[in-house]
Design a protein around this motif. Structure first.
Motif, mmCIF file in Angstrom:
data_model
loop_
_atom_site.group_PDB
_atom_site.id
_atom_site.type_symbol
_atom_site.label_atom_id
_atom_site.label_comp_id
_atom_site.label_asym_id
_atom_site.label_seq_id
_atom_site.Cartn_x
_atom_site.Cartn_y
_atom_site.Cartn_z
ATOM 1 N N ARG A 58 0.861 -1.184 0.000
ATOM 2 C CA ARG A 58 0.000 0.000 0.000
ATOM 3 C C ARG A 58 0.889 1.222 0.000
ATOM 4 O O ARG A 58 1.944 1.224 0.626
ATOM 5 C CB ARG A 58 -0.888 0.011 1.245
ATOM 6 C CG ARG A 58 -1.903 -1.096 1.199
ATOM 7 C CD ARG A 58 -2.630 -1.196 2.496
ATOM 8 N NE ARG A 58 -1.720 -1.588 3.564
ATOM 9 C CZ ARG A 58 -2.000 -1.445 4.851
ATOM 10 N NH1 ARG A 58 -3.132 -0.884 5.229
ATOM 11 N NH2 ARG A 58 -1.160 -1.835 5.760
ATOM 12 N N ARG A 78 3.354 0.838 7.335
ATOM 13 C CA ARG A 78 2.491 -0.200 7.910
ATOM 14 C C ARG A 78 2.625 -1.512 7.149
ATOM 15 O O ARG A 78 2.665 -2.581 7.754
ATOM 16 C CB ARG A 78 1.036 0.249 7.859
ATOM 17 C CG ARG A 78 0.706 1.102 9.037
ATOM 18 C CD ARG A 78 -0.778 1.185 9.183
ATOM 19 N NE ARG A 78 -1.079 2.468 9.776
ATOM 20 C CZ ARG A 78 -2.091 3.231 9.435
ATOM 21 N NH1 ARG A 78 -2.907 2.838 8.485
ATOM 22 N NH2 ARG A 78 -2.291 4.367 10.031
ATOM 23 N N ALA A 79 2.678 -1.393 5.829
ATOM 24 C CA ALA A 79 2.785 -2.619 5.030
ATOM 25 C C ALA A 79 4.111 -3.323 5.320
ATOM 26 O O ALA A 79 4.164 -4.547 5.464
ATOM 27 C CB ALA A 79 2.675 -2.293 3.557
ATOM 28 N N ARG A 135 5.770 -3.110 8.052
ATOM 29 C CA ARG A 135 5.652 -3.657 9.402
ATOM 30 C C ARG A 135 4.906 -4.991 9.374
ATOM 31 O O ARG A 135 5.301 -5.955 10.023
ATOM 32 C CB ARG A 135 4.880 -2.662 10.267
ATOM 33 C CG ARG A 135 5.541 -2.390 11.570
ATOM 34 C CD ARG A 135 4.629 -1.603 12.447
ATOM 35 N NE ARG A 135 4.582 -0.202 12.143
ATOM 36 C CZ ARG A 135 3.505 0.566 12.306
ATOM 37 N NH1 ARG A 135 2.362 0.037 12.713
ATOM 38 N NH2 ARG A 135 3.541 1.829 12.053
ATOM 39 N N THR A 136 3.819 -5.032 8.598
ATOM 40 C CA THR A 136 3.042 -6.270 8.505
ATOM 41 C C THR A 136 3.910 -7.407 7.985
ATOM 42 O O THR A 136 3.940 -8.502 8.557
ATOM 43 C CB THR A 136 1.870 -6.078 7.526
ATOM 44 O OG1 THR A 136 1.244 -4.853 7.830
ATOM 45 C CG2 THR A 136 0.883 -7.206 7.634
#
Lengths: 295, 444
Positions: B73, B88-89, B91-92
């Motif tokens: 993203r 965030r992506a 991190r995921t």
């Protein structure tokens, strides 16, 4: 422009939050993981126990309960020893053993230190070795092997019996009590018992004439015969020297003559000492022969 | 320039530390997905020669112990577009990979596709002081190369010496210890937008990770999907990604050209969405399930339900034939391939001894692509899959993971770059001496 912040009803974000991510990473750190999984419960346990024990009254009660529990287990019939049986001991030893062991029956077998008891029994002179075991049925069996006296030793302290290793067996008051055993005399005689036994065995042909052995200067033996005759034996090789003297005796009847001392101390120069009377007689004979020659 | 040199050296040091510690993560930041693999380095060689495996170019040194992919993203054209989303992506992906590996990684080697890579061939030449070439001389000849004007806000991503020449002999791969007078060197330099690197660096730092290396995804997917003789004889690797298509040309086991076309599979999906009036997710699904590039008579009869939940019965019950779908997809793919053709022509690819072309990347899975590509790029086209490395899960062995796998190889066995050589010793004293002279002149 669209608001930058996502609406509250947006689809659930699959991404972990920053805090969750960091926590996850922390959890995967080996040191932290061990700390939490081992350290923390261990600490909590130690802390709780410590807290509980910090009250002295509780502590005392715990100790008391523990002692009672130990006592109860010790008193169980399976562990009780009711009596003692002595095997292989002569009368006096058997009579002395209860006083030496000092056990009040019934006793718990857990309280008996058999090794220490054995040491106490073996401290008795006459006992060579002892075996202790608790037989099924709660009987303490003591198997004693006694020392056998082979010599009578007359020392400054009195008369003692010695076994073949030179260990004292018992004291006696009278030589006649054990007239069957040969006599040794002198300081340090107990430390040379094996040699003495060998000499006595070698001196068998002397028979009744043998009075005993005298330890001279704690280093060598003198063989004492009746009629105050002595055979002075060397420090080393004493039995062999004695054999030589006995050979002389059998061929020349050496000891039957009027001789006070047979000195075998020097291997290459055996010496004879005549008695005073014999010496005077010898002098007289020599004089007579001299007079005869001069005639 | 020295700033870049220092930061690249720092990353190299970081990589060494990570390999000593035995754990390093590789992160492929793509337009359509972000993949994270965790590698464990178990000492020098896991296999004996007798096992028949051999050193395998250093691959047997590592093992993939964690792998995770997440939908990307905030990335467009292979560049970070929305920092928060990308962070965030990342991190995921990293968390999922860590979860699988049950270890924590601190060092990450990353690659990205976009940021307009530009490729330069530069040359340098020096006289050698004592006729034997030393490591110092190599460093000096690399420093003596004439630096092209990169332009405003651009950084060097790769600077690899590809060829050395000593006097009249050329084509040396390692001139050290040889005897000669003039040492010349050709260096291949790839520059990218500095802002893209900055953004990626920021995102990775926000994830509490240390960057241990950076690579262009065109380069690393070439490493993974070209076989050895292709790399040796000359080949181009076309990495058809989501938002950007990377091109890398290899000759004599060195990358000699890198470029990227800012078009990719997501454009095809967007065309499908626009052409068929369906949501992007549906378009992606239709493209993946029914997509193709070469229509046959059979395709006229194969009808595809478009579906939808608009509430309008007529709209939700629409059906298109597969031919129509192909008709939408094909022009876009042709456009991409034409663009690639143009770039390859500009790079004079036709003059290489062998002109094989390997198509890889997620978008290369479109049925019929090899036929179409052969028509546009030349006959020596094949579809490439990445090399198999130890412990790689089946799910990540597809062509879409060529750059992730290539990055593993890059992590285990990086090629010597300019910053792997020490700065020539005489540069510092000369400058400080000059500074001292200036200070004297100014003050006395």
């Amino acid at each position: 422009m669209q608001p930058l912040a996502a609406p509250a009803s947006a689809r659930r974000d699959p991404a972990p939050s920053r805090a969750a991510y960091r926590l996850h990473r922390l959890w995967l750190t080996p040191l932290f993981r061990t700390l939490v999984r081992v350290g923390l419960p261990g600490f909590a346990l130690a802390f709780g126990v410590g807290l509980w024990l910090s009250d002295p009254a509780r502590n005392a009660a715990l100790a008391e309960r523990l002692a009672a529990m130990v006592q109860e287990i010790r008193q169980r019939p399976e562990f009780l020893v009711r009596g003692m049986e002595v095997v292989g001991a002569s009368g006096p030893v058997q009579a002395a053993l209860p006083a030496v062991l000092d056990i009040t029956f019934p006793a718990s077998s857990l309280a008996l230190d058999l090794e220490a008891l054995r040491a106490r029994i073996e401290a008795i002179d006459v006992v060579r070795s002892a075996e202790l075991r608790i037989r099924p049925g709660g009987i303490l069996e003591v198997a004693v092997t006694e020392r056998v006296p082979v010599l009578v030793w007359r020392s400054r302290a009195g008369l003692d019996l010695l076994d073949e290793t030179g260990h004292r067996v018992a004291g006696i008051l009278d030589r006649e009590a054990r007239a069957d055993l040969p006599l040794v005399v002198g300081d340090g005689a107990d430390r040379a018992v094996p040699e003495a036994i060998a000499l006595l065995a070698a001196a068998g042909p002397l028979g009744e004439r043998l009075r005993g052995l005298v330890r001279m200067g704690e280093r060598r033996w003198d063989l004492v015969l009746d009629r105050d005759q002595r055979i002075l034996l060397p420090e080393t090789g004493a039995p062999a020297a004695l054999e030589r003297a006995l050979a002389l005796q059998s061929s020349e009847d050496l000891l039957g003559r009027d001789i006070a001392v047979v000195d075998l101390r020097l291997d290459r120069r055996p010496t004879l000492r005549l008695t005073t009377a014999a010496l005077a007689e010898l002098g007289r004979i020599r004089e007579a022969s001299l007079a005869g020659d001069s005639r | 320039m020295t700033d870049l040199y220092q930061s690249q050296r720092m990353m190299r040091k970081m990589r060494r530390v990570a390999i000593e510690r035995g754990l390093v993560a590789v992160l492929d930041v793509g337009t359509s997905k972000i993949a994270c693999l965790i590698l464990r380095f178990d000492g020098p060689e896991g296999f004996r020669e007798a096992d028949g495996v051999g050193p395998m170019a250093g691959q047997s040194r590592f093992r993939v112990i964690g792998a995770a992919t997440t939908r990307s993203r905030g990335v467009r054209f292979g560049e970070i577009h929305a920092m928060q989303e990308t962070e965030r992506a990342i991190r995921t992906a990293v968390q999922a990979a860590q979860n699988m590996a049950r270890v924590r990684v601190d060092h990450v080697i990353a690659c990205f596709g976009g940021a307009e890579p530009r490729s330069y061939g530069i040359a340098g030449e020096i006289e050698i002081a004592d006729s034997v070439v030393s490591e110092q001389d190599v460093a000096r000849v690399l420093s003596a190369s004439d630096m092209p004007d990169l332009g405003q806000g651009r950084e060097v991503l790769h600077a690899q010496p590809v060829n050395f020449a000593l006097d009249h002999r050329t084509g040396l791969s390692d001139p050290r210890g040889q005897i000669g007078h003039r040492l010349a060197c050709d260096m291949h330099l790839v520059s990218v937008e500095a802002a893209a690197i900055q953004n990626l660096l920021y995102c990775i730092q926000r994830c509490d990770l240390e960057l241990a290396g950076l690579a262009s995804s065109a380069y690393v997917s070439g490493l993974a999907s070209l076989v050895e003789d292709e790399q040796e004889l000359g080949a181009a690797c076309i990495d058809l990604g989501g938002g950007a298509t990377g091109i890398s040309v290899f000759l004599k086991k060195h990358m000699i050209y890198a470029d990227s076309v800012r078009l990719g599979g997501e454009h095809v999906s967007a065309d499908v969405a626009k052409g068929l009036h369906v949501p992007a997710a549906t378009a992606e699904r239709i493209k993946t399930v029914f997509g193709g590039l070469i229509a046959t008579g059979m395709d006229d009869r194969e009808m595809i339900d478009l579906g939808g939940d608009s509430g309008d019965w007529e709209k939700d019950r629409r059906r298109v034939s597969r031919t129509e779908l192909i008709g939408i997809m094909r022009p876009r793919v042709e456009e991409i391939l034409e663009d690639v053709r143009a770039r390859l022509d500009a790079a004079d690819f036709a003059s290489l001894p062998s002109q094989s072309i390997v198509l890889t990347g997620g978008a290369s899975q479109m049925p019929g692509l090899d036929g179409l590509a052969a028509r546009i790029l030349g006959s020596q086209v094949r579809l490439g899959r990445p090399l198999r490395v130890q412990g790689l899960p089946q799910a990540v062995t597809g062509p879409g993971f060529a750059s992730a796998v290539g990055l593993c190889l890059f992590a285990a066995h990086p090629q010597d770059e300019w910053w792997d050589f020490e700065v020539p010793a005489e540069r510092y004293p000369a400058r400080s001496l000059r500074r001292a002279v200036r200070w004297f002149r100014d003050n006395w």
